[in-house]
Design a protein around this motif. Structure first.
Motif, PDB file in Angstrom:
ATOM      1  N   THR A 194      30.266  11.384  25.625  1.00 38.77           N
ATOM      2  CA  THR A 194      31.629  11.688  26.031  1.00 38.77           C
ATOM      3  C   THR A 194      31.622  12.648  27.212  1.00 38.77           C
ATOM      4  O   THR A 194      30.733  13.496  27.349  1.00 38.77           O
ATOM      5  N   LEU A 195      32.633  12.495  28.056  1.00 38.76           N
ATOM      6  CA  LEU A 195      32.872  13.396  29.180  1.00 38.76           C
ATOM      7  C   LEU A 195      34.252  14.014  28.993  1.00 38.76           C
ATOM      8  O   LEU A 195      35.221  13.299  28.729  1.00 38.76           O
ATOM      9  N   THR A 196      34.350  15.317  29.128  1.00 39.54           N
ATOM     10  CA  THR A 196      35.636  15.985  28.972  1.00 39.54           C
ATOM     11  C   THR A 196      36.389  15.997  30.293  1.00 39.54           C
ATOM     12  O   THR A 196      35.805  15.824  31.358  1.00 39.54           O
ATOM     13  N   ALA A 197      37.688  16.245  30.214  1.00 35.34           N
ATOM     14  CA  ALA A 197      38.470  16.405  31.438  1.00 35.34           C
ATOM     15  C   ALA A 197      38.090  17.704  32.142  1.00 35.34           C
ATOM     16  O   ALA A 197      37.898  17.731  33.361  1.00 35.34           O
ATOM     17  N   HIS A 198      37.946  18.797  31.379  1.00 33.54           N
ATOM     18  CA  HIS A 198      37.722  20.085  32.035  1.00 33.54           C
ATOM     19  C   HIS A 198      36.378  20.198  32.723  1.00 33.54           C
ATOM     20  O   HIS A 198      36.247  20.870  33.741  1.00 33.54           O
ATOM     21  N   HIS A 199      35.362  19.510  32.195  1.00 30.94           N
ATOM     22  CA  HIS A 199      34.063  19.569  32.861  1.00 30.94           C
ATOM     23  C   HIS A 199      34.041  18.762  34.162  1.00 30.94           C
ATOM     24  O   HIS A 199      33.119  18.909  34.964  1.00 30.94           O
ATOM     25  N   LEU A 200      35.049  17.916  34.376  1.00 32.13           N
ATOM     26  CA  LEU A 200      35.166  17.224  35.661  1.00 32.13           C
ATOM     27  C   LEU A 200      35.751  18.140  36.734  1.00 32.13           C
ATOM     28  O   LEU A 200      35.691  17.820  37.922  1.00 32.13           O
ATOM     29  N   PHE A 201      36.295  19.281  36.326  1.00 26.81           N
ATOM     30  CA  PHE A 201      36.838  20.273  37.256  1.00 26.81           C
ATOM     31  C   PHE A 201      35.893  21.461  37.460  1.00 26.81           C
ATOM     32  O   PHE A 201      35.703  21.933  38.582  1.00 26.81           O
ATOM     33  N   LEU A 202      35.344  21.973  36.357  1.00 24.82           N
ATOM     34  CA  LEU A 202      34.779  23.318  36.341  1.00 24.82           C
ATOM     35  C   LEU A 202      33.318  23.383  36.758  1.00 24.82           C
ATOM     36  O   LEU A 202      32.541  22.458  36.530  1.00 24.82           O
ATOM     37  N   VAL A 203      32.959  24.527  37.349  1.00 26.78           N
ATOM     38  CA  VAL A 203      31.571  24.930  37.544  1.00 26.78           C
ATOM     39  C   VAL A 203      31.455  26.353  37.012  1.00 26.78           C
ATOM     40  O   VAL A 203      32.443  26.969  36.601  1.00 26.78           O
ATOM     41  N   VAL A 204      30.246  26.892  37.015  1.00 25.46           N
ATOM     42  CA  VAL A 204      29.993  28.175  36.374  1.00 25.46           C
ATOM     43  C   VAL A 204      30.891  29.286  36.897  1.00 25.46           C
ATOM     44  O   VAL A 204      31.369  30.139  36.127  1.00 25.46           O
ATOM     45  N   ASP A 205      31.181  29.302  38.174  1.00 30.12           N
ATOM     46  CA  ASP A 205      32.024  30.363  38.737  1.00 30.12           C
ATOM     47  C   ASP A 205      33.450  30.327  38.193  1.00 30.12           C
ATOM     48  O   ASP A 205      34.156  31.349  38.230  1.00 30.12           O
ATOM     49  N   ASP A 206      33.890  29.166  37.688  1.00 28.45           N
ATOM     50  CA  ASP A 206      35.263  29.027  37.221  1.00 28.45           C
ATOM     51  C   ASP A 206      35.496  29.640  35.852  1.00 28.45           C
ATOM     52  O   ASP A 206      36.630  29.981  35.504  1.00 28.45           O
ATOM     53  N   TRP A 207      34.443  29.746  35.036  1.00 26.82           N
ATOM     54  CA  TRP A 207      34.634  30.350  33.714  1.00 26.82           C
ATOM     55  C   TRP A 207      34.082  31.766  33.632  1.00 26.82           C
ATOM     56  O   TRP A 207      34.478  32.525  32.731  1.00 26.82           O
ATOM     57  N   ALA A 208      33.208  32.147  34.527  1.00 22.20           N
ATOM     58  CA  ALA A 208      32.683  33.512  34.517  1.00 22.20           C
ATOM     59  C   ALA A 208      33.805  34.461  34.959  1.00 22.20           C
ATOM     60  O   ALA A 208      34.110  34.575  36.142  1.00 22.20           O
ATOM     61  N   GLY A 209      34.452  35.099  33.989  1.00 24.57           N
ATOM     62  CA  GLY A 209      35.563  35.983  34.292  1.00 24.57           C
ATOM     63  C   GLY A 209      36.919  35.397  33.981  1.00 24.57           C
ATOM     64  O   GLY A 209      37.933  36.079  34.117  1.00 24.57           O
ATOM     65  N   ASP A 210      36.974  34.129  33.546  1.00 24.26           N
ATOM     66  CA  ASP A 210      38.250  33.495  33.194  1.00 24.26           C
ATOM     67  C   ASP A 210      38.147  32.952  31.771  1.00 24.26           C
ATOM     68  O   ASP A 210      37.542  31.900  31.533  1.00 24.26           O
ATOM     69  N   VAL A 211      38.754  33.645  30.843  1.00 21.62           N
ATOM     70  CA  VAL A 211      38.594  33.287  29.434  1.00 21.62           C
ATOM     71  C   VAL A 211      39.180  31.919  29.111  1.00 21.62           C
ATOM     72  O   VAL A 211      38.715  31.240  28.192  1.00 21.62           O
ATOM     73  N   PHE A 212      40.184  31.479  29.861  1.00 16.36           N
ATOM     74  CA  PHE A 212      40.828  30.208  29.550  1.00 16.36           C
ATOM     75  C   PHE A 212      40.016  29.011  30.043  1.00 16.36           C
ATOM     76  O   PHE A 212      40.338  27.869  29.721  1.00 16.36           O
ATOM     77  N   ASN A 213      38.969  29.263  30.816  1.00 16.85           N
ATOM     78  CA  ASN A 213      38.046  28.203  31.238  1.00 16.85           C
ATOM     79  C   ASN A 213      36.728  28.248  30.470  1.00 16.85           C
ATOM     80  O   ASN A 213      35.833  27.442  30.728  1.00 16.85           O
ATOM     81  N   PHE A 214      36.611  29.183  29.526  1.00 22.27           N
ATOM     82  CA  PHE A 214      35.360  29.356  28.800  1.00 22.27           C
ATOM     83  C   PHE A 214      35.318  28.434  27.590  1.00 22.27           C
ATOM     84  O   PHE A 214      36.222  28.428  26.756  1.00 22.27           O
ATOM     85  N   CYS A 215      34.249  27.651  27.510  1.00 30.42           N
ATOM     86  CA  CYS A 215      34.048  26.729  26.402  1.00 30.42           C
ATOM     87  C   CYS A 215      32.554  26.627  26.136  1.00 30.42           C
ATOM     88  O   CYS A 215      31.737  27.159  26.881  1.00 30.42           O
ATOM     89  N   LYS A 216      32.199  25.934  25.066  1.00 36.24           N
ATOM     90  CA  LYS A 216      30.808  25.607  24.776  1.00 36.24           C
ATOM     91  C   LYS A 216      30.713  24.081  24.650  1.00 36.24           C
ATOM     92  O   LYS A 216      31.482  23.504  23.887  1.00 36.24           O
ATOM     93  N   PRO A 217      29.799  23.445  25.367  1.00 35.01           N
ATOM     94  CA  PRO A 217      28.883  24.048  26.333  1.00 35.01           C
ATOM     95  C   PRO A 217      29.616  24.485  27.600  1.00 35.01           C
ATOM     96  O   PRO A 217      30.631  23.893  27.980  1.00 35.01           O
ATOM     97  N   VAL A 218      29.082  25.525  28.241  1.00 34.96           N
ATOM     98  CA  VAL A 218      29.725  26.035  29.439  1.00 34.96           C
ATOM     99  C   VAL A 218      29.531  25.066  30.599  1.00 34.96           C
ATOM    100  O   VAL A 218      28.570  24.287  30.631  1.00 34.96           O
ATOM    101  N   ALA A 219      30.459  25.117  31.540  1.00 30.49           N
ATOM    102  CA  ALA A 219      30.304  24.330  32.768  1.00 30.49           C
ATOM    103  C   ALA A 219      29.117  24.878  33.555  1.00 30.49           C
ATOM    104  O   ALA A 219      28.838  26.081  33.533  1.00 30.49           O
TER     105      ALA A 219
END
Length: 371
Positions: A194-219
């Motif tokens: 499966t591929l998520t919608a959010h992982h098609l947007f995010l890279v590491v810089d997008d969740w480092a410091g933004d709690v609403f982009n933080f998930c497991k597994p991380v981008a």
């Protein structure tokens, strides 16, 4: 890309719908996201480890919205035996979800040793149940495993289970790396991802410091995101849609101790003890629309070609490929219309004692309507 697409109703093959007040708040957003079929994760508290628990959970979900097709799963646990698997098959339960112990939300009861479940996997292979893998190893700094390489470290386990049980249907959930895409491609037809919608947007810089982009597994890296996008637009069935939509109360996302599985209202006081932010991104209300937005932005970056995004591809990745893999038919005939427009993602979804902030709140996305 066209400005509008008419598609069959979406099927989301990885969702977290929680329970209680949180479930009451988020279940009504399933159809808002253009989806009428959902594959429901079992990591409640306590986890869904018996057939009766799964059926009771399904009944609670149906009471909130009976128009959705809920595909139920069990949580891989030492209490799961071959007889439980056979009972699950008769009851219409579709799969068993594996969580490595401690890697994500409500995974404390997860797997420590996969070989101890080989007798269960054999029964699943015989009965046709799907094994859903959260593909990460727990962080272990002595061996060099962190959130950034936890998925890569898990891939030998995927390959070893597939080699031992080549007819067992396996889904590597929420891929985030180029290596995971390649590993799935190297496996036989019984393995998908499966591929998520959010992982098609995010890279590491997008969740480092933004709690609403933080998930497991991380981008991960831009190069990993590129491979996910390429896997999606070239998929003929190996890769399909699963949002991993995971609602948490705003207090839990901000590290104030909230719990997505309860109805507790957290009030900030000077005595409150801060905790770690909860892992999870909530995408359910705009599930299908997010994918179109991600593809649009990827074309603008030059990551994929505009001509790669066809009607046939969208019908496949947003529902058809997953339904084929799971052997699920959609006899409803329902259709959705996606339009490139000016819809703005809402600030939050509120329920009794809970408030959930959707992914990309305040940003523009495609519009999804039902025909």
């Amino acid at each position: 890309m066209k400005d509008a697409y008419t598609l069959p109703a979406g099927a989301d093959f990885h969702v977290h719908l929680r329970d209680g007040a949180m479930s009451a708040a988020v279940v009504p957003t399933i159809r808002q996201g253009g989806v009428n079929t959902v594959y429901v994760m079992p990591n409640l508290v306590p986890p869904v480890t018996t057939v009766s628990m799964a059926l009771e959970y399904k009944s609670r979900l149906q009471s909130l919205d009976p128009s959705v097709n809920y595909l139920m799963t069990l949580y891989l646990h030492p209490s799961i035996t071959p007889s439980v698997i056979r009972e699950a098959k008769k009851a219409g339960i579709v799969g068993v979800k594996s969580y490595p112990a401690g890697v994500t939300t409500n995974s404390a009861s997860g797997v420590l040793d996969y070989e101890s479940f080989y007798h269960v996997f054999e029964a699943m292979e015989e009965e046709g149940l799907v094994l859903n893998l959260h593909g990460e190893c727990p962080s272990d700094h002595k061996s060099g495993v962190t959130v950034l390489n936890a998925e890569h470290s898990f891939l030998p386990t995927l390959k070893s289970i597939h080699a031992k049980f080549p007819r067992l249907k396996i889904v590597l959930e929420h891929c985030t790396t180029a290596a995971a895409v390649e590993a799935v491609r190297e496996c036989g037809d019984s393995v998908a991802a499966t591929l998520t919608a959010h992982h098609l947007f995010l890279v590491v810089d997008d969740w480092a410091g933004d709690v609403f982009n933080f998930c497991k597994p991380v981008a991960k890296l831009p190069s990993d995101r590129l491979r996910l996008l390429q896997a999606l637009v070239s998929s003929t069935g190996k890769f399909f849609f699963g949002t991993d939509s995971a609602p948490h109360d705003i207090s839990a996302k901000k590290g104030l101790g909230g719990d997505a599985g309860t109805t507790t209202t957290i009030t900030t006081t000077v005595s409150m003890i801060s905790t770690k932010t909860a892992a999870g991104v909530f995408t359910q209300p705009y599930a299908v629309a997010y994918v179109l937005t991600a593809l649009e932005e990827a074309v603008e970056r030059g990551d994929i070609r505009d001509e790669d995004i066809t009607q046939e591809l969208l019908e496949g990745v947003l529902g058809g490929f997953g339904r084929n893999f799971y052997g699920v038919k959609d006899e409803s005939g329902e259709k959705i219309v996606l339009k490139k427009g000016s819809e703005v993602v809402m600030e939050s979804v509120k329920g009794e004692g809970v408030q959930v902030v959707p992914f990309r709140s305040g940003k523009q996305t495609w519009t999804c309507d039902w025909l």
